[in-house]
Design a protein around this motif. Structure first.
Motif, PDB file in Angstrom:
ATOM      1  N   GLU A 226       0.822  -1.205   0.000  1.00  0.00           N
ATOM      2  CA  GLU A 226       0.000   0.000   0.000  1.00  0.00           C
ATOM      3  C   GLU A 226       0.863   1.265   0.000  1.00  0.00           C
ATOM      4  O   GLU A 226       0.537   2.251  -0.636  1.00  0.00           O
ATOM      5  CB  GLU A 226      -0.922   0.012   1.227  1.00  0.00           C
ATOM      6  CG  GLU A 226      -2.102  -0.941   1.122  1.00  0.00           C
ATOM      7  CD  GLU A 226      -3.092  -0.519   0.048  1.00  0.00           C
ATOM      8  OE1 GLU A 226      -3.138   0.683  -0.305  1.00  0.00           O
ATOM      9  OE2 GLU A 226      -3.816  -1.398  -0.458  1.00  0.00           O
ATOM     10  N   GLY A 227       1.945   1.259   0.772  1.00  0.00           N
ATOM     11  CA  GLY A 227       2.782   2.451   0.853  1.00  0.00           C
ATOM     12  C   GLY A 227       2.280   3.465   1.865  1.00  0.00           C
ATOM     13  O   GLY A 227       2.997   4.390   2.236  1.00  0.00           O
ATOM     14  N   LYS A 228       1.035   3.290   2.299  1.00  0.00           N
ATOM     15  CA  LYS A 228       0.459   4.199   3.299  1.00  0.00           C
ATOM     16  C   LYS A 228      -0.595   3.432   4.085  1.00  0.00           C
ATOM     17  O   LYS A 228      -1.409   2.717   3.511  1.00  0.00           O
ATOM     18  CB  LYS A 228      -0.184   5.415   2.631  1.00  0.00           C
ATOM     19  CG  LYS A 228      -0.797   6.423   3.603  1.00  0.00           C
ATOM     20  CD  LYS A 228      -1.348   7.623   2.867  1.00  0.00           C
ATOM     21  CE  LYS A 228      -1.971   8.631   3.822  1.00  0.00           C
ATOM     22  NZ  LYS A 228      -0.985   9.214   4.740  1.00  0.00           N
ATOM     23  N   VAL A 229      -0.535   3.552   5.405  1.00  0.00           N
ATOM     24  CA  VAL A 229      -1.523   2.904   6.267  1.00  0.00           C
ATOM     25  C   VAL A 229      -2.535   3.953   6.684  1.00  0.00           C
ATOM     26  O   VAL A 229      -2.190   4.973   7.292  1.00  0.00           O
ATOM     27  CB  VAL A 229      -0.851   2.276   7.515  1.00  0.00           C
ATOM     28  CG1 VAL A 229      -1.905   1.646   8.412  1.00  0.00           C
ATOM     29  CG2 VAL A 229       0.176   1.244   7.084  1.00  0.00           C
ATOM     30  N   TYR A 230      -3.818   3.709   6.372  1.00  0.00           N
ATOM     31  CA  TYR A 230      -4.860   4.668   6.704  1.00  0.00           C
ATOM     32  C   TYR A 230      -5.359   4.432   8.134  1.00  0.00           C
ATOM     33  O   TYR A 230      -5.231   3.347   8.691  1.00  0.00           O
ATOM     34  CB  TYR A 230      -6.014   4.555   5.712  1.00  0.00           C
ATOM     35  CG  TYR A 230      -5.632   5.025   4.328  1.00  0.00           C
ATOM     36  CD1 TYR A 230      -5.764   6.359   3.962  1.00  0.00           C
ATOM     37  CD2 TYR A 230      -5.083   4.137   3.397  1.00  0.00           C
ATOM     38  CE1 TYR A 230      -5.394   6.802   2.706  1.00  0.00           C
ATOM     39  CE2 TYR A 230      -4.698   4.563   2.134  1.00  0.00           C
ATOM     40  CZ  TYR A 230      -4.867   5.906   1.798  1.00  0.00           C
ATOM     41  OH  TYR A 230      -4.487   6.332   0.551  1.00  0.00           O
ATOM     42  N   GLY A 231      -5.925   5.481   8.707  1.00  0.00           N
ATOM     43  CA  GLY A 231      -6.454   5.382  10.055  1.00  0.00           C
ATOM     44  C   GLY A 231      -5.489   5.979  11.070  1.00  0.00           C
ATOM     45  O   GLY A 231      -4.542   6.685  10.724  1.00  0.00           O
ATOM     46  N   ILE A 232      -5.727   5.678  12.341  1.00  0.00           N
ATOM     47  CA  ILE A 232      -4.914   6.189  13.433  1.00  0.00           C
ATOM     48  C   ILE A 232      -3.889   5.134  13.819  1.00  0.00           C
ATOM     49  O   ILE A 232      -4.245   4.025  14.209  1.00  0.00           O
ATOM     50  CB  ILE A 232      -5.787   6.537  14.661  1.00  0.00           C
ATOM     51  CG1 ILE A 232      -6.952   7.438  14.243  1.00  0.00           C
ATOM     52  CG2 ILE A 232      -4.931   7.181  15.740  1.00  0.00           C
ATOM     53  CD1 ILE A 232      -6.520   8.738  13.597  1.00  0.00           C
ATOM     54  N   VAL A 233      -2.613   5.468  13.702  1.00  0.00           N
ATOM     55  CA  VAL A 233      -1.525   4.551  14.030  1.00  0.00           C
ATOM     56  C   VAL A 233      -0.612   5.235  15.038  1.00  0.00           C
ATOM     57  O   VAL A 233       0.096   6.190  14.702  1.00  0.00           O
ATOM     58  CB  VAL A 233      -0.717   4.140  12.781  1.00  0.00           C
ATOM     59  CG1 VAL A 233       0.390   3.175  13.169  1.00  0.00           C
ATOM     60  CG2 VAL A 233      -1.625   3.524  11.723  1.00  0.00           C
ATOM     61  N   GLU A 234      -0.642   4.765  16.280  1.00  0.00           N
ATOM     62  CA  GLU A 234       0.204   5.360  17.315  1.00  0.00           C
ATOM     63  C   GLU A 234       1.675   5.096  17.011  1.00  0.00           C
ATOM     64  O   GLU A 234       2.062   3.997  16.660  1.00  0.00           O
ATOM     65  CB  GLU A 234      -0.161   4.785  18.685  1.00  0.00           C
ATOM     66  CG  GLU A 234      -1.542   5.180  19.169  1.00  0.00           C
ATOM     67  CD  GLU A 234      -1.791   4.718  20.595  1.00  0.00           C
ATOM     68  OE1 GLU A 234      -0.822   4.280  21.244  1.00  0.00           O
ATOM     69  OE2 GLU A 234      -2.947   4.794  21.035  1.00  0.00           O
ATOM     70  N   GLY A 235       2.477   6.144  17.172  1.00  0.00           N
ATOM     71  CA  GLY A 235       3.907   6.019  16.928  1.00  0.00           C
ATOM     72  C   GLY A 235       4.242   5.726  15.487  1.00  0.00           C
ATOM     73  O   GLY A 235       5.249   5.068  15.190  1.00  0.00           O
ATOM     74  N   ARG A 236       3.418   6.209  14.577  1.00  0.00           N
ATOM     75  CA  ARG A 236       3.631   5.939  13.144  1.00  0.00           C
ATOM     76  C   ARG A 236       5.044   6.360  12.724  1.00  0.00           C
ATOM     77  O   ARG A 236       5.514   7.441  13.048  1.00  0.00           O
ATOM     78  CB  ARG A 236       2.596   6.713  12.327  1.00  0.00           C
ATOM     79  CG  ARG A 236       2.704   6.474  10.817  1.00  0.00           C
ATOM     80  CD  ARG A 236       1.903   7.500  10.040  1.00  0.00           C
ATOM     81  NE  ARG A 236       0.476   7.422  10.303  1.00  0.00           N
ATOM     82  CZ  ARG A 236      -0.370   6.678   9.583  1.00  0.00           C
ATOM     83  NH1 ARG A 236       0.082   5.974   8.579  1.00  0.00           N
ATOM     84  NH2 ARG A 236      -1.658   6.693   9.878  1.00  0.00           N
ATOM     85  N   THR A 237       5.709   5.486  11.998  1.00  0.00           N
ATOM     86  CA  THR A 237       7.039   5.802  11.470  1.00  0.00           C
ATOM     87  C   THR A 237       6.936   6.226  10.008  1.00  0.00           C
ATOM     88  O   THR A 237       5.891   6.042   9.367  1.00  0.00           O
ATOM     89  CB  THR A 237       7.980   4.600  11.589  1.00  0.00           C
ATOM     90  OG1 THR A 237       7.403   3.494  10.881  1.00  0.00           O
ATOM     91  CG2 THR A 237       8.186   4.219  13.050  1.00  0.00           C
ATOM     92  N   ARG A 238       8.005   6.764   9.496  1.00  0.00           N
ATOM     93  CA  ARG A 238       8.050   7.236   8.112  1.00  0.00           C
ATOM     94  C   ARG A 238       8.845   6.257   7.252  1.00  0.00           C
ATOM     95  O   ARG A 238       9.661   5.476   7.729  1.00  0.00           O
ATOM     96  CB  ARG A 238       8.679   8.626   8.031  1.00  0.00           C
ATOM     97  CG  ARG A 238       7.987   9.654   8.899  1.00  0.00           C
ATOM     98  CD  ARG A 238       6.532   9.861   8.496  1.00  0.00           C
ATOM     99  NE  ARG A 238       5.903  10.905   9.293  1.00  0.00           N
ATOM    100  CZ  ARG A 238       4.662  10.812   9.752  1.00  0.00           C
ATOM    101  NH1 ARG A 238       3.945   9.713   9.523  1.00  0.00           N
ATOM    102  NH2 ARG A 238       4.138  11.800  10.442  1.00  0.00           N
TER     103      ARG A 238
END
Length: 606
Positions: free
Chosen positions: A151-163
């Protein structure tokens, strides 16, 4: 029912070809379903061949002749539950001079497969003279391409999301885990296998001693460009753009493979030197020590070690009395850069294969007085003949994508490839006869490759005594590049060279040794311990007529070899990657000689 023939191949329309082929595939499916040897025999010519690349057993194998092909195909089709035969929806049949070239899809127990077949008129109907089958993917573990891409991008709320950049740095570091696969060499072979393994979610690391990917190309002589053409020179998953030059200059190719590694998210450690490796039969892991760019020593413990460093290692320079006190400049072709640096100089080029010719050409164009030393004999083919006879599937107007053209290229067993090459070598020699006669008139000694098989045979045997002429042979034939044939350099005194026949050459200011390389495996063998003892050779022919220990399981579990030109890398890396993935998923054992494998029907087989 297979249609009868009432016209020659050249008169068959595309619609006719589709109908004929559909009928043939339907008959094939019925014969396999019924296990009928007579029905299957009726679909093949007497001299038909079959070559399989891991669609059935997880190895390469072939048969020659209908009597060998039919029972073997039925046996393996039953064992591996071949089914779902259907004409390809991606590539329509193409009518050629020889017959109908067509592709069909099918499945085996755990794989998705594809086949190529050449149908020719034979005793009143179209029958198969060539069949090639190959695995395309694992049914339950598809490549991360097209509908299965990330996908390349995770939708929604992701705690501590990394780049993405953070994730890529972490993946490449392998700080918290060992790679499943370690690849030695970041050339086109190593990067191609790493890209395919990455698309299969197999953690893979490539190590290379150079500071940048592509430096092994950047160091080569300035005039170097690929002899192969753009139509077949792309790497897995990424085609070259339509404005790319027909022949890629070496620095451009270096930049291309460097870009490829970045765009394919290949994990690469540059400035990293392989030191030694040991394989543990109990844990089925390697202990491999490498030296990083900062001088630190690090141990890696992969399950698989892929040697993709090419066929050749260190440059080979002959021992010559007085070379150490030579008052001019000497260099190996591996280090030579530019003929423009030597205008008006008297130059001796030792060696008469591709590099020797191209360096002599470059030096002459920049005003040097060039003499070539041809120590043995050389196979010579003109550029025009090479592409006319050996690159017919890869052209500007090719009717197949490279993926399908590759399958056709590797459709014949090597024993038939040898026969074909012998014929093509003779035809090319006839076409090139005016040049070849003029070369021989100058004393140039010709050969025709191992047993008359030309360049392909030379590659298979690890030899490089050939020349694809882009101008140097014309210079020799005209006498503009002078020739010393059948001699070696015996001694150097000051700037005077004495040859083994007693003749001399004075005032030599530059000697270029285009004398080849030592075998890479010979360099690596001593630092792999007992693991190397099972490997008699890497590349070349094995007893079964396929490549020895290369692109397939080697005699040492966990040790893999990948080498060859670009098209070979693109084709063969698919099979190595899928087999490694099958091992990682428990579909195949690490060592089939000592462990049982799941049978195609789900039971346990040995």
């Amino acid at each position: 029912m297979t249609q009868t023939v009432d016209r020659a191949p050249g008169e068959v329309t595309a619609q006719d070809a589709a109908q004929i082929f559909t009928g043939w595939v339907s008959d094939l499916a019925a014969a396999v379903r019924d296990g009928s040897e007579p029905a299957l025999s009726d679909l093949f010519t007497e001299d038909a061949t079959w070559r399989d690349f891991m669609a059935f057993p997880w190895d390469f194998h072939h048969t020659v002749g209908r009597d060998e092909t039919v029972p073997r195909f039925l046996e393996l089709a039953k064992e591996w539950r071949a089914a779902d035969f259907a004409p390809s929806q991606e590539q329509a049949p193409v009518v050629g001079e020889a017959g109908i070239n067509a592709f069909f899809d099918f499945t085996t127990s755990d794989r998705v497969d594809r086949a190529y077949v050449l149908l020719v008129p034979n005793e009143g109907r179209f029958r198969a003279v060539t069949l090639q089958t190959q695995v395309i993917g694992l049914a339950d573990h598809p490549e991360r391409i097209r509908h299965h891409r990330r996908e390349g991008k995770v939708y929604g709320i992701v705690e501590g999301r990394t780049r993405w950049t953070h994730d890529r740095a972490r993946e490449t570091s392998f700080a918290d885990e060992d790679p499943a696969v370690l690849v030695l060499g970041a050339g086109h072979n190593g990067l191609a296998i790493a890209a395919r393994l990455g698309a299969l979610d197999v953690p893979t690391l490539v190590i290379d001693k150079d500071a940048r990917i592509g430096d092994q190309w950047r160091r080569r002589y300035a005039s170097l460009a690929l002899h192969s053409t753009v139509y077949g020179d792309h790497l897995p998953y990424m085609s070259l753009p339509p404005n790319w030059p027909a022949h890629t200059p070496k620095d451009k190719f270096a930049d291309w493979i460097e870009s490829y590694a970045k765009l394919m998210d290949v994990n690469v450690w540059n400035s990293t030197t392989f030191l030694r490796g040991r394989y543990d039969d109990e844990t089925q892991r390697w202990s491999i020590h490498v030296r990083r760019g900062d001088g630190s020593i690090q141990e890696l413990r992969p399950r698989h070690f892929v040697v993709a460093g090419g066929m050749f290692g260190a440059p080979r320079v002959p021992a010559i009395k007085g070379l150490e006190t030579y008052q001019g400049i000497w260099t190996h072709s591996d280090e030579f850069q530019n003929g423009a640096d030597f205008p008006g100089k008297k130059v001796l080029v030792v060696g008469a294969a591709v590099s020797g010719h191209e360096l002599a050409h470059d030096l002459y164009e920049h005003g040097a007085d060039v003499t070539m030393v041809q120590r043995g004999a050389t196979y010579v083919v003109t550029y025009e003949s090479y592409h006319r006879y050996w690159s017919t599937l890869f052209t500007e107007d090719m009717p197949y994508t490279p993926d399908f053209a590759d399958q056709m290229t590797y459709s014949l067993p090597n024993v038939r490839v040898d026969e074909l090459n012998k014929r093509l070598v003779k035809e090319a020699a006839e076409a090139d006869r005016p040049l070849l006669d003029r070369l021989e008139a100058q004393g140039f000694k010709l050969e025709w490759g191992p047993d008359g098989t030309g360049i392909i045979g030379a590659h298979m045997s690890g030899r490089d005594a050939y020349q694809i002429d882009i101008g140097a042979s014309e210079l020799i034939a005209d006498g503009r590049v002078k020739l010393r044939q059948g001699v070696e350099l015996a001694e150097i005194n000051g700037k005077t060279v004495t040859f083994t026949d007693g003749s001399t050459m004075d005032d030599v200011e530059l000697i270029v040794f285009a004398t080849g390389y030592h075998q890479f495996w010979g360099h690596l063998q001593p630092v792999l311990g007992k693991a190397a003892e099972k490997i008699d050779k890497a590349y070349g022919r094995a007893a079964d007529g396929e490549y020895a220990n290369t692109w397939r399981r080697s005699a040492q579990p966990g040790l893999w070899f990948g080498t060859g030109f670009i098209r070979m890398a693109r084709f063969y890396t698919r099979f190595m990657a899928l087999l490694i993935k099958a091992i990682e998923e428990g579909i195949e054992p690490v060592d089939p000689e000592t462990a049982s494998r799941p049978a195609p029907d789900g039971s346990t087989a040995t």
